[in-house]
Design an enzyme around this catalytic site. Structure first.
Site, PDB file in Angstrom:
ATOM      1  N   TYR A 141       0.817  -1.211   0.000  1.00  0.00           N
ATOM      2  CA  TYR A 141       0.000   0.000   0.000  1.00  0.00           C
ATOM      3  C   TYR A 141       0.856   1.268   0.000  1.00  0.00           C
ATOM      4  O   TYR A 141       0.425   2.304  -0.514  1.00  0.00           O
ATOM      5  CB  TYR A 141      -0.911   0.029   1.235  1.00  0.00           C
ATOM      6  CG  TYR A 141      -2.183  -0.766   1.106  1.00  0.00           C
ATOM      7  CD1 TYR A 141      -2.144  -2.120   0.817  1.00  0.00           C
ATOM      8  CD2 TYR A 141      -3.419  -0.159   1.289  1.00  0.00           C
ATOM      9  CE1 TYR A 141      -3.317  -2.857   0.717  1.00  0.00           C
ATOM     10  CE2 TYR A 141      -4.593  -0.892   1.188  1.00  0.00           C
ATOM     11  CZ  TYR A 141      -4.539  -2.238   0.907  1.00  0.00           C
ATOM     12  OH  TYR A 141      -5.694  -2.955   0.813  1.00  0.00           O
ATOM     13  N   LYS A 191       4.052 -15.493   2.663  1.00  0.00           N
ATOM     14  CA  LYS A 191       4.259 -16.237   1.410  1.00  0.00           C
ATOM     15  C   LYS A 191       5.767 -16.456   1.293  1.00  0.00           C
ATOM     16  O   LYS A 191       6.421 -16.024   0.329  1.00  0.00           O
ATOM     17  CB  LYS A 191       3.673 -15.420   0.239  1.00  0.00           C
ATOM     18  CG  LYS A 191       3.659 -16.134  -1.097  1.00  0.00           C
ATOM     19  CD  LYS A 191       2.623 -17.227  -1.206  1.00  0.00           C
ATOM     20  CE  LYS A 191       2.764 -17.959  -2.540  1.00  0.00           C
ATOM     21  NZ  LYS A 191       1.902 -19.161  -2.616  1.00  0.00           N
ATOM     22  N   ASP A 223      -2.001 -18.615   0.865  1.00  0.00           N
ATOM     23  CA  ASP A 223      -2.990 -19.325   0.038  1.00  0.00           C
ATOM     24  C   ASP A 223      -3.654 -20.455   0.828  1.00  0.00           C
ATOM     25  O   ASP A 223      -4.871 -20.626   0.798  1.00  0.00           O
ATOM     26  CB  ASP A 223      -2.376 -19.829  -1.289  1.00  0.00           C
ATOM     27  CG  ASP A 223      -1.036 -20.530  -1.120  1.00  0.00           C
ATOM     28  OD1 ASP A 223      -0.498 -20.562   0.006  1.00  0.00           O
ATOM     29  OD2 ASP A 223      -0.516 -21.061  -2.131  1.00  0.00           O
ATOM     30  N   ASP A 247      -5.819  -7.529   4.187  1.00  0.00           N
ATOM     31  CA  ASP A 247      -6.987  -6.911   3.550  1.00  0.00           C
ATOM     32  C   ASP A 247      -7.873  -7.999   2.947  1.00  0.00           C
ATOM     33  O   ASP A 247      -9.095  -8.007   3.131  1.00  0.00           O
ATOM     34  CB  ASP A 247      -6.529  -5.923   2.462  1.00  0.00           C
ATOM     35  CG  ASP A 247      -7.704  -5.291   1.755  1.00  0.00           C
ATOM     36  OD1 ASP A 247      -8.642  -4.856   2.449  1.00  0.00           O
ATOM     37  OD2 ASP A 247      -7.703  -5.250   0.505  1.00  0.00           O
ATOM     38  N   ASP A 251     -11.741  -9.801   4.587  1.00  0.00           N
ATOM     39  CA  ASP A 251     -13.033  -9.849   3.890  1.00  0.00           C
ATOM     40  C   ASP A 251     -13.542 -11.287   3.849  1.00  0.00           C
ATOM     41  O   ASP A 251     -14.737 -11.551   4.026  1.00  0.00           O
ATOM     42  CB  ASP A 251     -12.913  -9.305   2.452  1.00  0.00           C
ATOM     43  CG  ASP A 251     -13.263  -7.827   2.374  1.00  0.00           C
ATOM     44  OD1 ASP A 251     -13.090  -7.132   3.399  1.00  0.00           O
ATOM     45  OD2 ASP A 251     -13.695  -7.363   1.299  1.00  0.00           O
TER      46      ASP A 251
HETATM   47  C1  IPM Z   1     -10.272  -1.940   4.293  1.00  0.00           C
HETATM   48  C2  IPM Z   1     -10.565  -1.351   2.948  1.00  0.00           C
HETATM   49  C3  IPM Z   1      -9.495  -0.321   2.614  1.00  0.00           C
HETATM   50  C4  IPM Z   1      -8.167  -1.048   2.569  1.00  0.00           C
HETATM   51  C5  IPM Z   1      -9.735   0.452   1.310  1.00  0.00           C
HETATM   52  C6  IPM Z   1     -11.084   1.139   1.320  1.00  0.00           C
HETATM   53  C7  IPM Z   1      -8.628   1.440   1.047  1.00  0.00           C
HETATM   54  O1  IPM Z   1     -10.644  -2.349   1.990  1.00  0.00           O
HETATM   55  O2  IPM Z   1     -10.253  -1.183   5.291  1.00  0.00           O
HETATM   56  O3  IPM Z   1     -10.061  -3.147   4.382  1.00  0.00           O
HETATM   57  O4  IPM Z   1      -7.822  -1.676   1.576  1.00  0.00           O
HETATM   58  O5  IPM Z   1      -7.462  -0.978   3.565  1.00  0.00           O
HETATM   59 MG    MG Z   2     -10.530  -4.311   2.747  1.00  0.00          MG
END
Ligand code: IPM
Ligand code: MG
Length: 356
Positions: A141, A191, A223, A247, A251
C-alpha cells in the site's frame, strides 16, 4: 472520565451508522457519568466535494487532538472514475498513516443467532472465535517506488512490497500480547516460499516468539490460510499478517459471521489514539434509506472504549447489549429479517438493552 471523540462519518451509509453509535456512546456516558465531547469532520468523498482533498488538514489536526476517532465509511460511485486525481480511499489511507496506526484489529466471532446466514455449514462456523491483526501502514500500500511510466513497449506500473524488521516486530509483538490473553496461539501468515519480505517476516516472528514461551507460533502460507479459513476456522486464535494479505483475508473471514454489517475494527498505534470503523463499506445502494445495519459501527465504538479509553466494562456492556438484541431477533434487512428494523430502531433496541 472526560474524553474527546472525533467523528468522521464519511460517505454513503457512514453518517447513518455513526449517528447510532454516537447515541450509544452518549447513553453509556450518561449511565456511567462520563463526559464525551464529540466533534464532526470531513473525510473521503464528502471532503473531496467540499475541499478538493480526501483528508483535509483540519480533519487530521482534529484527529490528532482527540482521544479517538470513529469513522463511518468512505467512497462511492460518484468518485470512482479511475482517471480521478483524488479518491476517497486516499483519505482513509492517509489518516491511518499520519496517525501511525500500524495495527488493524478485526475480531471475528459469529453470533449463534446469525449462523443461518453464513454460507458455510453450521458445524464449520460453530466455535469460531479469532482475531486478525493486519499490518496497516506498510507493504504494497505504501512502498516506493510506486506509479506508472511510459516506455517504448507501453506503460509500466509498479507497486513495491517492502517491510523493515522494525515494522514487522511491533505488529507481531502485538499479536503475541493479544494471544497471551486468549487461547495462546499465533498464526503468522506469509508467502515465504516466494517473497523475500515474507522470509524476513517469518524470521522476525520466530524471534519475537522466543519471548513468549507460553504462546504457540505457527506459520501458514497465505494461500493455504485462505483455504483453512473456510475448512477449519475454529482452529484459529490470533492471525497476524502483512497489509495486503490481511486486507484480503479479513473480507473472507467476515463472511463466516454471516453479514459484513456486524463486524467492527480498530486501528491502533503506539499511543492510546485509535481509529475505529466498521469493516463494511459505504453501501451507496442503500445510503439515505435509513435501513443500514449500525451494529458494526456500534461494536467499533465498544472497541474505542476498550482500547483508547480503557473502559473495558463499558465496552463489554455494549457488546452484551448487541448480543442480546440480535438474539432477541432484532435484525436489520441485511440479516434477512422478514420484518426488518430500520437503522434507528436497531440502535434503539441496543440502547434499550444497555439500560437493563
Ligand atoms: C479496508 C478497505 C481499505 C483497505 C480500502 C477502502 C482502502 O478495503 O479497510 O479493508 O484496503 O485498507
Ligand atoms: Mg478491505
Amino acid at each position: 472520565m472526560k474524553a474527546s471523540i472525533a467523528l468522521t462519518p464519511g460517505d454513503g451509509i457512514g453518517p447513518e451508522v455513526v449517528n447510532e453509535a454516537r447515541l450509544v456512546l452518549e447513553a453509556v456516558a450518561k449511565r456511567e457519568g462520563h463526559q464525551f465531547n464529540f466533534t464532526e469532520h470531513l473525510l473521503g468523498g464528502c471532503a473531496i466535494d467540499a475541499k478538493g482533498t480526501a483528508m483535509p488538514d483540519d480533519t487530521l489536526a482534529a484527529a490528532q487532538a482527540a482521544d479517538a476517532v470513529l469513522l463511518g465509511a468512505v467512497g462511492g460511485p460518484k468518485w470512482d472514475d479511475p482517471q480521478a486525481k483524488v479518491r476517497p480511499e486516499q483519505g482513509l489511507l492517509a489518516i491511518r498513516k499520519a496517525l501511525g496506526l500500524y495495527a488493524n484489529v478485526r475480531p471475528v466471532r459469529p453470533y449463534p443467532s446469525l449462523a443461518k446466514l453464513s454460507p458455510l455449514k453450521p458445524e464449520r462456523v460453530a466455535g469460531v472465535d479469532f482475531v486478525v491483526i493486519r499490518e496497516l501502514t506498510g507493504g504494497l500500500y505504501f512502498g516506493t517506488p510506486k506509479g506508472r511510466t511510459q516506455t517504448p513497449e507501453g506503460e509500466v506500473a509498479v507497486d513495491t512490497l517492502v517491510y523493515t524488521e522494525k515494522e514487522i516486530r511491533r505488529i507481531v509483538l502485538l499479536a503475541f500480547q493479544m494471544a497471551q490473553k486468549r487461547r495462546k496461539l499465533v498464526t503468522s501468515v506469509d508467502k515465504a516460499n516466494v517473497l523475500e519480505s515474507s522470509r524476513l517476516w517469518r524470521q522476525v516472528a520466530i524471534g519475537v516468539g522466543k519471548q513468549f514461551p507460553d504462546v504457540k507460533l505457527e506459520h501458514q502460507l497465505v494461500d493455504s490460510c485462505a483455504m483453512r479459513l473456510i475448512t477449519h476456522a475454529p482452529q484459529f486464535d490470533v492471525i497476524v499478517t502483512e497489509n495486503m494479505f490481511g486486507d484480503i483475508l479479513t473480507d473472507e473471514a467476515a463472511v463466516l459471521a454471516g453479514s459484513l454489517g456486524v463486524l467492527p475494527s480498530a486501528s491502533l498505534g503506539e499511543g492510546k489514539l485509535g481509529l475505529y470503523e466498521p469493516i463494511h463499506g459505504s453501501a451507496p445502494d442503500i445510503a439515505g434509506k435509513g435501513i443500514a445495519n449500525p451494529v458494526g459501527t456500534i461494536l467499533s465504538a465498544a472497541m474505542l472504549l476498550r482500547y483508547s479509553l480503557g473502559l473495558e466494562a463499558e465496552a463489554r456492556a455494549i457488546e452484551a447489549a448487541v448480543s442480546a438484541a440480535l438474539d432477541a431477533g432484532c435484525h436489520t434487512a441485511d440479516l434477512g429479517a422478514r420484518q426488518p428494523l430500520t437503522t434507528a430502531q436497531m440502535g434503539n433496541a441496543i440502547r434499550e438493552r444497555l439500560a437493563q
